[in-house]
Design an enzyme around this catalytic site. Structure first.
Site, short mmCIF file in Angstrom:
data_model
loop_
_atom_site.label_atom_id
_atom_site.label_comp_id
_atom_site.label_asym_id
_atom_site.label_seq_id
_atom_site.Cartn_x
_atom_site.Cartn_y
_atom_site.Cartn_z
N SER A 2 0.85 -1.18 0.00
CA SER A 2 0.00 0.00 0.00
C SER A 2 0.89 1.23 0.00
O SER A 2 2.05 1.18 0.44
CB SER A 2 -0.90 0.00 1.24
N TYR A 8 -2.33 -1.00 10.51
CA TYR A 8 -2.27 -1.32 9.08
C TYR A 8 -0.99 -0.75 8.47
O TYR A 8 -0.29 -1.45 7.71
CB TYR A 8 -3.50 -0.75 8.38
#
Length: 285
Positions: free
Chosen positions: A145, A158
């Site tokens: 990401s 995350y």
């Protein structure tokens, strides 16, 4: 040397929806024999239920949780029995997330996110390295990401998992270079998928901001091109690139932009005026 999909053997995790589902379809349509791994058996059973799912290659569904060592061993055994122990592509795509301040989150949220997003792909790669060494121009594709390059508030666990995946990918790429195994890191920004419907330990009032978003098919197509080119790293979307490169150039400015402002104190309620005493009735002493 380019990676070629035709007649290759590939493994895709998190294949029941989103990027994993689209990438599985894309690989099979280009002639790959894909083992599609996902927890939801009913979602991946469609690959074998419909003869029209793929055009040229094939898809073998494998239901299971990749955090389970037995599932990883079953996957390695499937590669041995059906493909002679040879693997050309491993896509570590499965992932989960959670939204909310770290200070009020449970320790379980951190452990669960790290287990799925980091430890599971690391151990799956360790398990399948012998098969990858037998592959043709093999590639390990880790779907990370942009938040593995620049962290943002309320997604600390995350971000930590994706930073870990990023660092491990860079190290593994250097270690495996002499063996001809390429490690490709794909870093999307927000993807319009079911990811946000399965957030863990996240209150209904929590939300997330993003600069633009891509459909999963578009992300899968970019990932496929990066795999075929055996790229080391690709950052997707203009918004994602802006976030990453701005942080590299002016990190102090990004810190200020992303910082959560101090909440304004609530105004104190004005005290109610005391009622005036009633005058005594006439004739009272």
């Amino acid at each position: 040397m380019r990676w070629t999909a035709k007649d290759s053997v590939a493994v895709v995790t998190g294949a029941s929806s989103g990027i994993g589902h689209c990438l599985t379809q894309l690989l099979a349509d280009h002639g790959s024999h894909v083992i599609a791994v996902a927890r939801r058996a009913e979602r991946i059973s469609q690959w074998s239920a419909s003869a029209n799912c793929v055009t040229f290659g094939s898809v073998t569904p494998l239901a299971g949780d990749i955090t389970d060592p037995e599932v990883r061993e079953a996957l390695a055994s499937l590669i041995d029995t059906q493909h002679g122990g040879k693997l050309d592509l491993l896509v570590n795509n499965a992932g989960i997330g959670g939204i909310g301040p770290f200070a009020t989150a449970t320790p379980e949220r951190l452990r669960q996110i790290m287990e799925v997003n980091f430890f599971a792909p690391v151990e799956l790669t360790r398990c399948l390295l012998p098969a990858l060494r037998l592959g043709s121009s093999p590639v390990i594709c880790n779907v990370s990401s942009v938040l593995g390059h620049r962290a943002v508030p309320n997604k600390s666990e995350y971000c930590a998992s994706k930073f870990a995946l990023h660092g491990w990918s860079d190290s593994l790429r250097a270690e495996l270079s002499h063996e001809g195994i390429q490690v490709t890191l794909v870093s999307p920004s927000t993807t319009r998928s079911e990811f946000f419907e399965s957030l863990i330990d996240t209150g209904p009032d929590q939300s997330t901001r993003s600069i633009g978003s891509w459909p999963p098919r578009q992300v899968a197509e970019k990932a496929y091109r990066a795999i075929c080119s055996r790229r080391s790293e690709v950052i997707l979307s203009l918004g994602g690139k802006a976030l990453v490169y701005a942080d590299r150039l002016v990190p102090s400015l990004m810190n200020a932009v992303l910082a959560i402002p101090k909440p304004k104190p609530k105004p104190k309620p004005k005290p109610k005026p005391k009622p005036k005493p009633k005058p005594p009735p006439p004739g009272a002493t």
